[in-house]
Design an enzyme around this catalytic site. Sequence first.
Site, PDB file in Angstrom:
ATOM      1  CD  GLU A 129     101.435 105.855  34.818  1.00 14.47           C
ATOM      2  OE1 GLU A 129     100.639 106.642  35.341  1.00 14.47           O
ATOM      3  OE2 GLU A 129     101.097 105.044  33.910  1.00 14.47           O
TER       4      GLU A 129
ATOM      5  CE  LYS B   3      98.231 109.472  34.102  1.00 17.64           C
ATOM      6  NZ  LYS B   3      98.043 108.113  34.651  1.00 17.64           N
TER       7      LYS B   3
ATOM      8  CB  CYS C  49      99.794 106.292  31.473  1.00 17.83           C
ATOM      9  SG  CYS C  49      98.928 104.696  31.404  1.00 17.83           S
TER      10      CYS C  49
END
Length: 264
Positions: free
Chosen positions: A41, A107, A143
Amino acid sequence: MPRIALCQLNSGDDPEDNLKLVRSGVEAAVADGARIVVFPEATMARFGRPLAPVAQPLDGPWATAVSAIAEEHGVLVVAGMFTPAEDGRVRNTLLITGLGVRSSYDKIHLYDAFGFAESDTVAPGDTPVTFEVEGTVFGVATCYDMRFPELFRRLADDGADIVLVPTSWGAGDGKLDQWRVLVRARALDSGCWVVGCGQADPAASGIEVNPKAPTGIGHSVVADGFGRVLAELGDAPEVVVVELDPAVAGKARGATGALANRRL
C-alpha cells in the site's frame, strides 16, 4: 503454481523516485522466476505527506509507467497508489496491471483507528475485486481491510484462492502481534492463501518519518488456509518469491468447513 514476489520496501514522498523502486523490485522478482509482483500500500507515495497533490487517475503517468514496467517484464504488478475522488479527497487504490489484466481496487475499510483518521483525506471504496491469472483466481484487500473477515469470505465466495494484501501497517504496542494473528485468521476464515506485503520499517533503514502516520513495520507474511505461515520477512526492505498451490485453499475449506458451515 503461481510464483509470487513480495517486494517489501520503504516508499518516499516522490512518486517518480518510487517508480524506480517498482522497477528494481520487478527486476529482482523476475530474476527469481516470479509471475506476480506485489508491492505495498502507498507505493506511489508514503503516508504522512499530503496525498491530494500526488493523486493521479488510473490512466495518468504513474499508473501508465507501472503498466509499462509490468509489460516489459511479462509479469502482473499489484501496487498501492492514490487516485482522485469526486469529493476532493483521494482514494486509496490498488493498481492491478499486466498479463492481460487491467483492474483496480479502492480500499473499502478506512483506518480510522489508533488515533489516525484516514477518512479525513481518503474516500472509501465499496466493491470487492477479484481477477484471474493463468487459471488462478485472486482477490485483493488493503491493510486495515485485514480486520474485517466478511471481505475475505466474500472474496472466497467469488472464487478467490489467493488474496493479495498490500499494507502500510501502523507501528505501536502490540501491532506486530496483531498483524501476524490477523493474516493467519483471515486465511483460516476464508480458506484462502493470504499474502500480506507491507511497507518496511523506516527505522530499519534509518529513515525519519511522521511518527503518527502508518508508514510500515515490515514483517510481510504469507499464510495458507490452515493458518500455517509459509514465509515471514524481517523489518528491512527485501524481495522474496513464494510458490503457492491454489489447491490448498480447497483442501482447507473442505477440512475446516469455515465457509460451508456458516449459519449467520
